[in-house]
Design a protein around this motif. Structure first.
Motif, PDB file in Angstrom:
ATOM      1  N   PHE A  17       0.854  -1.182   0.000  1.00 46.71           N
ATOM      2  CA  PHE A  17       0.000   0.000   0.000  1.00 46.71           C
ATOM      3  C   PHE A  17       0.892   1.234   0.000  1.00 46.71           C
ATOM      4  O   PHE A  17       1.747   1.393   0.862  1.00 46.71           O
ATOM      5  N   ASP A  18       0.688   2.114  -0.973  1.00 47.19           N
ATOM      6  CA  ASP A  18       1.500   3.313  -1.114  1.00 47.19           C
ATOM      7  C   ASP A  18       1.056   4.344  -0.087  1.00 47.19           C
ATOM      8  O   ASP A  18      -0.098   4.750  -0.065  1.00 47.19           O
ATOM      9  N   GLU A  19       1.977   4.787   0.762  1.00 49.47           N
ATOM     10  CA  GLU A  19       1.626   5.746   1.820  1.00 49.47           C
ATOM     11  C   GLU A  19       2.130   7.154   1.531  1.00 49.47           C
ATOM     12  O   GLU A  19       1.980   8.040   2.349  1.00 49.47           O
ATOM     13  N   GLU A  20       2.780   7.372   0.389  1.00 48.35           N
ATOM     14  CA  GLU A  20       3.429   8.659   0.178  1.00 48.35           C
ATOM     15  C   GLU A  20       2.640   9.557  -0.778  1.00 48.35           C
ATOM     16  O   GLU A  20       3.103  10.627  -1.154  1.00 48.35           O
ATOM     17  N   CYS A  63      -5.966   8.754   3.113  1.00 47.65           N
ATOM     18  CA  CYS A  63      -6.324   7.998   4.309  1.00 47.65           C
ATOM     19  C   CYS A  63      -5.138   7.148   4.719  1.00 47.65           C
ATOM     20  O   CYS A  63      -4.491   6.534   3.866  1.00 47.65           O
ATOM     21  N   ASP A  64      -4.837   7.117   6.005  1.00 46.22           N
ATOM     22  CA  ASP A  64      -3.732   6.288   6.470  1.00 46.22           C
ATOM     23  C   ASP A  64      -4.214   5.143   7.356  1.00 46.22           C
ATOM     24  O   ASP A  64      -3.422   4.510   8.050  1.00 46.22           O
ATOM     25  N   ALA A  65      -5.531   4.887   7.332  1.00 42.15           N
ATOM     26  CA  ALA A  65      -6.062   3.768   8.115  1.00 42.15           C
ATOM     27  C   ALA A  65      -5.553   2.443   7.542  1.00 42.15           C
ATOM     28  O   ALA A  65      -5.314   2.317   6.344  1.00 42.15           O
ATOM     29  N   LEU A  70     -11.601  -4.212   2.434  1.00 38.12           N
ATOM     30  CA  LEU A  70     -12.977  -4.254   2.903  1.00 38.12           C
ATOM     31  C   LEU A  70     -13.206  -3.322   4.089  1.00 38.12           C
ATOM     32  O   LEU A  70     -14.347  -3.104   4.500  1.00 38.12           O
ATOM     33  N   ASP A  71     -12.112  -2.795   4.663  1.00 40.65           N
ATOM     34  CA  ASP A  71     -12.220  -1.778   5.701  1.00 40.65           C
ATOM     35  C   ASP A  71     -11.009  -0.869   5.545  1.00 40.65           C
ATOM     36  O   ASP A  71     -10.423  -0.801   4.466  1.00 40.65           O
ATOM     37  N   GLY A  72     -10.645  -0.161   6.589  1.00 44.12           N
ATOM     38  CA  GLY A  72      -9.528   0.774   6.451  1.00 44.12           C
ATOM     39  C   GLY A  72      -9.904   1.902   5.516  1.00 44.12           C
ATOM     40  O   GLY A  72     -10.935   2.559   5.686  1.00 44.12           O
ATOM     41  N   CYS A  73      -9.093   2.114   4.496  1.00 40.28           N
ATOM     42  CA  CYS A  73      -9.368   3.194   3.531  1.00 40.28           C
ATOM     43  C   CYS A  73     -10.328   2.772   2.431  1.00 40.28           C
ATOM     44  O   CYS A  73     -10.722   3.606   1.613  1.00 40.28           O
ATOM     45  N   GLU A  74     -10.658   1.484   2.366  1.00 44.28           N
ATOM     46  CA  GLU A  74     -11.622   0.962   1.398  1.00 44.28           C
ATOM     47  C   GLU A  74     -11.206   1.314  -0.034  1.00 44.28           C
ATOM     48  O   GLU A  74     -11.923   1.986  -0.766  1.00 44.28           O
ATOM     49  N   LEU A  75     -10.019   0.849  -0.402  1.00 45.03           N
ATOM     50  CA  LEU A  75      -9.455   1.144  -1.707  1.00 45.03           C
ATOM     51  C   LEU A  75      -9.343  -0.117  -2.553  1.00 45.03           C
ATOM     52  O   LEU A  75      -9.357  -1.239  -2.032  1.00 45.03           O
TER      53      LEU A  75
END
Length: 358
Positions: free
Chosen positions: A191-194, A301-303, A328-333
């Motif tokens: 997952f790209d965080e930047e 979103c950083d969830a 399915l949760d978190g940022c839902e991406l």
């Protein structure tokens, strides 16, 4: 057995350490946890098994101990049964004239050599000697000045006869449900965080009932436009194979969970454990493909997702060479082939959650 790495290395000087007599135990055990590291790094997450305690430290053949057979714990085995695929150990029982082996094992270790030593990594399988009552010792291989096994012990073992080999299960690597559904036992999703923050995880996107999956309130100044993906998806998918994975949340106050592998740069790897697998119906598969067809947009979103799907499109009875990851949760991406993220519409996410529920 040895694996040549490369080059030479100098060994430190000094006297060889004396090795004491081995402790006699009730029986041998090739599944002793502290013996696994000879071929693979030990699993620090495993829990103690009272049926398989650690083996005693390897030592010399004690006075008065008379072995009648040798048990060598050989390379890891792969065993499949009704529960799934296991890693394990092959236990080889050797018999014959043990005198040459006992003589070889009685040799002292050489003093450490000050000169160059070859930088080959020896894989030395654990060795047990067993007497007529079943009592056993964990035997020490004499070492030369470069800490390598002396050839006399290897030669003596080669002169014995392998009477029996037994593959013993150790760790369940892939559950039966994962094997049957074509899923891996675990999956590491990047997952790209930047990326710049621009999409709220609470945004809602319609996508069912004839509506296009376009943001109801565009998170950027220019709405996402539909662009052809790297490899165009057919419009008549047979479905998608799905594998559902769960990630344990970070414990409160913990710096990093065992399910996270940090890397230098923008990528954090979250490893999920297999939960279930199956196949999406064609209509749902086409909805997912429609979301994936939109141009990737920056995330805001950083969830951390604790439940995600790995999806592989099926067309003409064959799986296509592409993979989608749906949170399915978190940022839902939704990401495709590990790059680029798109918001997963709420109704599509809910549909996926329902169809992949246990």
């Amino acid at each position: 057995m040895s694996v040549l790495l490369s080059g030479c290395a100098g060994a430190p000087g000094g006297n060889a350490q004396a090795v004491g007599p081995a402790r006699i135990v009730e029986g041998y055990d090739c599944l002793a946890p502290n013996l696994a590291g000879w071929a693979l790094p030990p699993d620090s997450t495993s829990t103690p098994d009272p049926q398989h305690p650690d083996a005693p430290e390897a030592g010399r053949v004690p006075a008065g101990f008379t072995p009648v057979k040798v048990v060598r714990c050989e390379l890891m085995a792969s065993i499949e049964d009704a529960e799934g695929r296991w890693s394990g150990v092959t236990e080889a029982t050797l018999t014959g004239d043990l005198a040459p082996l006992l003589a070889a094992l009685s040799e002292p270790d050489d003093e450490k050599w000050l000169g160059p030593c070859t930088a080959d990594m020896e894989l030395v399988p654990p060795l047990w000697l067993v007497d007529a009552t079943g009592a056993a010792i964990h035997a020490h291989y004499p070492r030369d000045g470069c800490a390598k096994t002396k050839p006399a012990a290897r030669d003596a073992l080669a002169g014995l006869t392998v009477r029996e080999t037994t593959a013993m299960k150790q760790t369940l690597v892939e559950p039966r449900a994962a094997l049957d559904s074509g899923c891996r036992a675990e999956w590491t999703a990047p997952f790209d965080e930047e990326r710049l923050l621009s999409i709220s995880s609470t945004d809602s996107f319609p996508g069912i009932g004839g509506k296009s999956p376009v943001p109801s309130t565009p998170p950027t100044s220019t709405p996402p436009t539909k662009t052809p993906p790297t490899s165009t998806l057919p419009t008549d998918l047979d479905g998608m194979r799905w594998c559902r994975y769960a990630v344990e949340p970070d414990p409160s106050g913990a710096p990093e969970s065992s399910g996270t592998a940090a890397m230098t740069g923008a990528i954090t790897l979250r490893t999920g454990q297999f939960v279930a697998g199956g196949t999406l119906d064609p209509a749902t598969a086409q909805l997912v493909a429609g979301v994936a067809a939109f141009e990737p947009v920056p995330r805001s979103c950083d969830a951390t997702a604790t439940m995600f799907l790995v999806l592989v499109p099926i067309h003409g009875g064959h799986e296509l060479e592409m993979t989608f990851t749906a949170e399915l949760d978190g940022c839902e991406l939704l990401s495709r082939d590990g790059s680029g993220t798109r918001p997963l519409p709420d109704d599509v996410r809910e549909l996926l959650t329902a169809q992949t529920a246990l």
